[in-house]
Design an enzyme around this catalytic site. Structure first.
Site, PDB file in Angstrom:
ATOM      1  CB  SER A 105      37.183  46.257  32.306  1.00  0.00           C
ATOM      2  OG  SER A 105      36.432  45.069  32.477  1.00  0.00           O
ATOM      3  CE  LYS A 108      33.269  46.589  34.181  1.00  0.00           C
ATOM      4  NZ  LYS A 108      34.136  45.714  33.372  1.00  0.00           N
ATOM      5  CB  SER A 153      36.545  45.679  36.952  1.00  0.00           C
ATOM      6  OG  SER A 153      36.711  45.843  35.559  1.00  0.00           O
ATOM      7  NE  ARG A 285      45.651  45.236  35.497  1.00  0.00           N
ATOM      8  CZ  ARG A 285      44.402  44.898  35.792  1.00  0.00           C
ATOM      9  NH1 ARG A 285      43.468  44.910  34.848  1.00  0.00           N
ATOM     10  NH2 ARG A 285      44.068  44.555  37.019  1.00  0.00           N
TER      11      ARG A 285
END
Length: 305
Positions: A105, A108, A153, A285
């Site tokens: 992702s 994106k 997302s 993350r």
């Protein structure tokens, strides 16, 4: 006949035709190298694995102390920080920082740029309606704008954008921007999720630097819009922009957080990549990234997620 068998057949024929004097005079190093090359080739129908490319690491400073944040979270990974003003990289696990990995992702960011530039979506506020297909997360079942889809997302939204863009136009912009390995095989709506596109943490930072400096092959308006929808946090002291990624179709699963922090006249670009072994690891993350930035005095106290 596979490429590998063709190559081996040609190699053996070439050796057989060599004059005896040439064979006798060949160096031991060359012979060892040739044998090693043959032994390391796979003839099972697939090409040899691609190793991390050799990178110029001048100006790179290893920071093993960053590793404690990965250890506390119980995950393995890499963190790369680039100080634009000092032109210096700080890195934990430099080999992985130069290893090409599927972007999932984080793509994106680029998908948004191409979609806006080609006009397949009017702007970041145009609504695309959900087709009613049940999605992995409840908020994905709603109609979406680019602004909401990048924040949440939402995969189906960006798959629709990619289909509207099409293979030819997507490949053209991938090439112009020199995005990763530039390989979008695997399906126009799958190549960044399960296909063959790969990018290293170092290359992620290269892309973000070009975005910040308005040096990508897109209009100023397009780049300004994408920068705006990437804002994660904005205070009187700093602006944090970024995008996460989670590749759950791999073992171990892939985790990303890439972006940049503006603080006064300084800009710090970052790319975190890590293994995800369970859904709870996804929180690490952003948490690890913020812990590192906070330890350097770049980020204020607040939420770790």
């Amino acid at each position: 006949m596979s490429w590998c068998y063709k190559y081996l057949t040609f190699l053996m024929l070439a050796i057989a035709l060599l004059p005896l004097s040439a064979i006798a005079g060949a160096s031991q190093d060359a012979t060892t190298s040739d044998v090693s090359t043959i032994q390391n080739l796979s003839c099972a129908g697939s090409a040899p694995k691609v190793r991390p490319k050799t990178q110029n690491t001048t100006g790179w400073q290893e920071r093993p102390d960053f590793g404690k944040y990965f250890q506390q979270a119980g995950v393995e990974g890499t963190f790369l920080l680039y100080d634009l003003k000092q032109k210096q990289y700080l890195v934990y696990n430099p080999q992985r920082a130069n290893t090409s990995i599927i972007p999932v992702s984080t793509f994106k960011i680029f998908n948004s740029l191409v979609a806006l530039e080609t006009g397949v979506i009017q702007d970041e506020n145009e609504v695309i309606k959900s087709d009613g297909t049940p999605q992995k997360f409840p908020n994905w079942n709603q109609d979406q704008t680019m602004r909401s889809a990048i924040a949440g997302s939402v995969i189906w939204f960006y798959q629709e954008l990619a289909r509207r863009i099409g293979q030819e136009r997507m490949q053209r912009y991938i090439n112009l921007a020199n995005y990763g390995n530039q390989d979008i095989s695997g399906g126009i709506d799958q190549f960044w999720l399960k296909g063959d596109l790969r990018i290293s943490p170092k290359q992620q930072i290269d892309l973000l630097v070009k975005l910040y400096q308005n040096k990508l092959p897109f209009s100023q308006k397009t780049m300004a819009t994408v920068k705006e929808i990437l804002i994660n946090e904005k205070t009187n002291d700093y602006i944090l922009r970024g995008k996460t990624g989670w590749g759950w179709d791999f073992t171990p699963q892939v985790g990303w957080y890439v972006g940049y922090l503006e603080r006064g006249d300084r800009v710090y670009f970052f790319a975190l990549n890590m293994d995800i072994n369970k859904p709870e690891d996804t929180k690490a993350r952003m948490a690890i990234t913020k812990d590192i930035l906070r330890s350097m005095g770049l980020l204020g106290a607040g939420s770790r997620e």
